[in-house]
Write a protein that holds these residues in place. Structure first.
Motif, short mmCIF file in Angstrom:
data_model
loop_
_atom_site.label_atom_id
_atom_site.label_comp_id
_atom_site.label_asym_id
_atom_site.label_seq_id
_atom_site.Cartn_x
_atom_site.Cartn_y
_atom_site.Cartn_z
N ASN A 80 0.84 -1.20 0.00
CA ASN A 80 0.00 0.00 0.00
C ASN A 80 0.87 1.25 0.00
O ASN A 80 0.53 2.26 -0.64
N LEU B 128 0.51 4.04 -2.88
CA LEU B 128 0.11 5.41 -2.54
C LEU B 128 1.20 6.41 -2.90
O LEU B 128 0.91 7.54 -3.31
N SER C 247 0.89 9.52 -5.60
CA SER C 247 1.24 10.89 -5.25
C SER C 247 2.30 11.48 -6.17
O SER C 247 2.62 12.67 -6.09
N ALA D 22 2.07 9.20 6.19
CA ALA D 22 0.68 9.41 5.76
C ALA D 22 0.38 10.88 5.51
O ALA D 22 -0.38 11.22 4.60
N THR D 23 0.96 11.75 6.30
CA THR D 23 0.72 13.19 6.12
C THR D 23 1.19 13.65 4.75
O THR D 23 0.50 14.41 4.06
N LEU E 88 1.53 11.72 2.11
CA LEU E 88 0.75 11.02 1.07
C LEU E 88 -0.74 11.36 1.11
O LEU E 88 -1.51 10.84 0.31
N HIS E 89 -1.12 12.24 2.06
CA HIS E 89 -2.51 12.67 2.19
C HIS E 89 -3.47 11.48 2.36
O HIS E 89 -4.48 11.34 1.66
N CYS E 90 -3.09 10.59 3.28
CA CYS E 90 -3.92 9.44 3.56
C CYS E 90 -3.94 9.21 5.07
O CYS E 90 -3.28 9.92 5.83
N SER E 91 -4.68 8.23 5.51
CA SER E 91 -4.70 7.86 6.91
C SER E 91 -3.55 6.89 7.19
O SER E 91 -3.20 6.09 6.32
N ASP F 94 -4.18 3.41 6.16
CA ASP F 94 -4.13 3.08 4.75
C ASP F 94 -2.81 2.44 4.35
O ASP F 94 -2.71 1.80 3.30
#
Length: 215
Positions: free
Chosen positions: A151, A155, A159, A199-200, A202-205, A208
């Protein structure tokens, strides 16, 4: 693996989706892949995945299928609410899928994106009389073949970042990112600080980034 709902709810969840699939296929005339597409579209799949008691424990399979139709295509014709067949191929497909989803924590959408329903149907002949764990093992193989990237790697690519750029922006070393992407280190065991930093960017949780299926 932390499951979305308790093991004591799992048999009911399997039976509910099994009977719903049997109803959709053998009463309403849908193909399994078409019913699952409606199940996902209706939003009931997400509620099922999260272990919502009103869906898993509060509905019969017939009721779940009818609710799916009501939320998507409406009722096309009167449908008989007779008892469903536990031993049908359609029942087994829903029953086995519910187990695999519970075991892995993957969404139904993710499962069927990687392993199309037609492939799962073909597994019936070889696996319907085996222990369900053997079905799970085969599904894991098929999922890994279809989704070889972690993942994190997927991700990062989405990006448009290189490993070096992600490392610079997140403050996590390139070597660590490479090890996570190559599964030489388990991203599921990453510290919260590391997961949040990546995650910050990659703009995801952070969740994820987790790998739902072990290598």
């Amino acid at each position: 693996m932390i499951h979305a709902y308790d093991d004591n709810m799992r048999p009911k969840a399997q039976a509910t989706l099994g009977y719903a699939m049997d109803f959709a296929v053998n009463e309403a005339g849908y193909l399994p892949q078409d019913f699952m597409a409606l199940f996902i579209e209706s939003g009931l799949a997400r509620r099922f995945e999260s272990g919502e008691s009103a869906v898993i424990m509060g509905m019969s399979g017939n009721e779940l299928a009818l609710r799916v139709f009501e939320e998507t295509v409406g009722l096309q014709r009167p449908l008989a609410m007779r008892p469903r067949e536990r031993g049908s191929k359609a029942y087994w497909i829903g029953w086995a899928l519910a187990y695999f989803q519970w075991e892995t924590g993957l969404t139904f959408r993710a499962i069927l994106t990687a392993v199309p329903m037609e492939v799962i149907e073909d597994l019936y002949g070889a696996y319907h009389e085996m222990n369900v764990e053997q079905f799970v093992d085969r599904m894991v193989q098929l999922y890994r073949q279809a989704m070889p990237d972690t993942n994190l790697k997927r991700l990062r690519k989405l990006s448009g970042l290189t490993q070096e750029q992600l490392a610079q922006l997140s403050g996590i070393s390139v070597r660590t990112i490479q090890q996570y992407e190559q599964r030489r280190k388990d991203v599921n065991k990453a510290s919260l600080e590391t997961a949040v930093a990546i995650a910050t960017v990659l703009h995801c949780s952070p969740s994820d980034l987790l790998e739902r299926i072990a290598s």
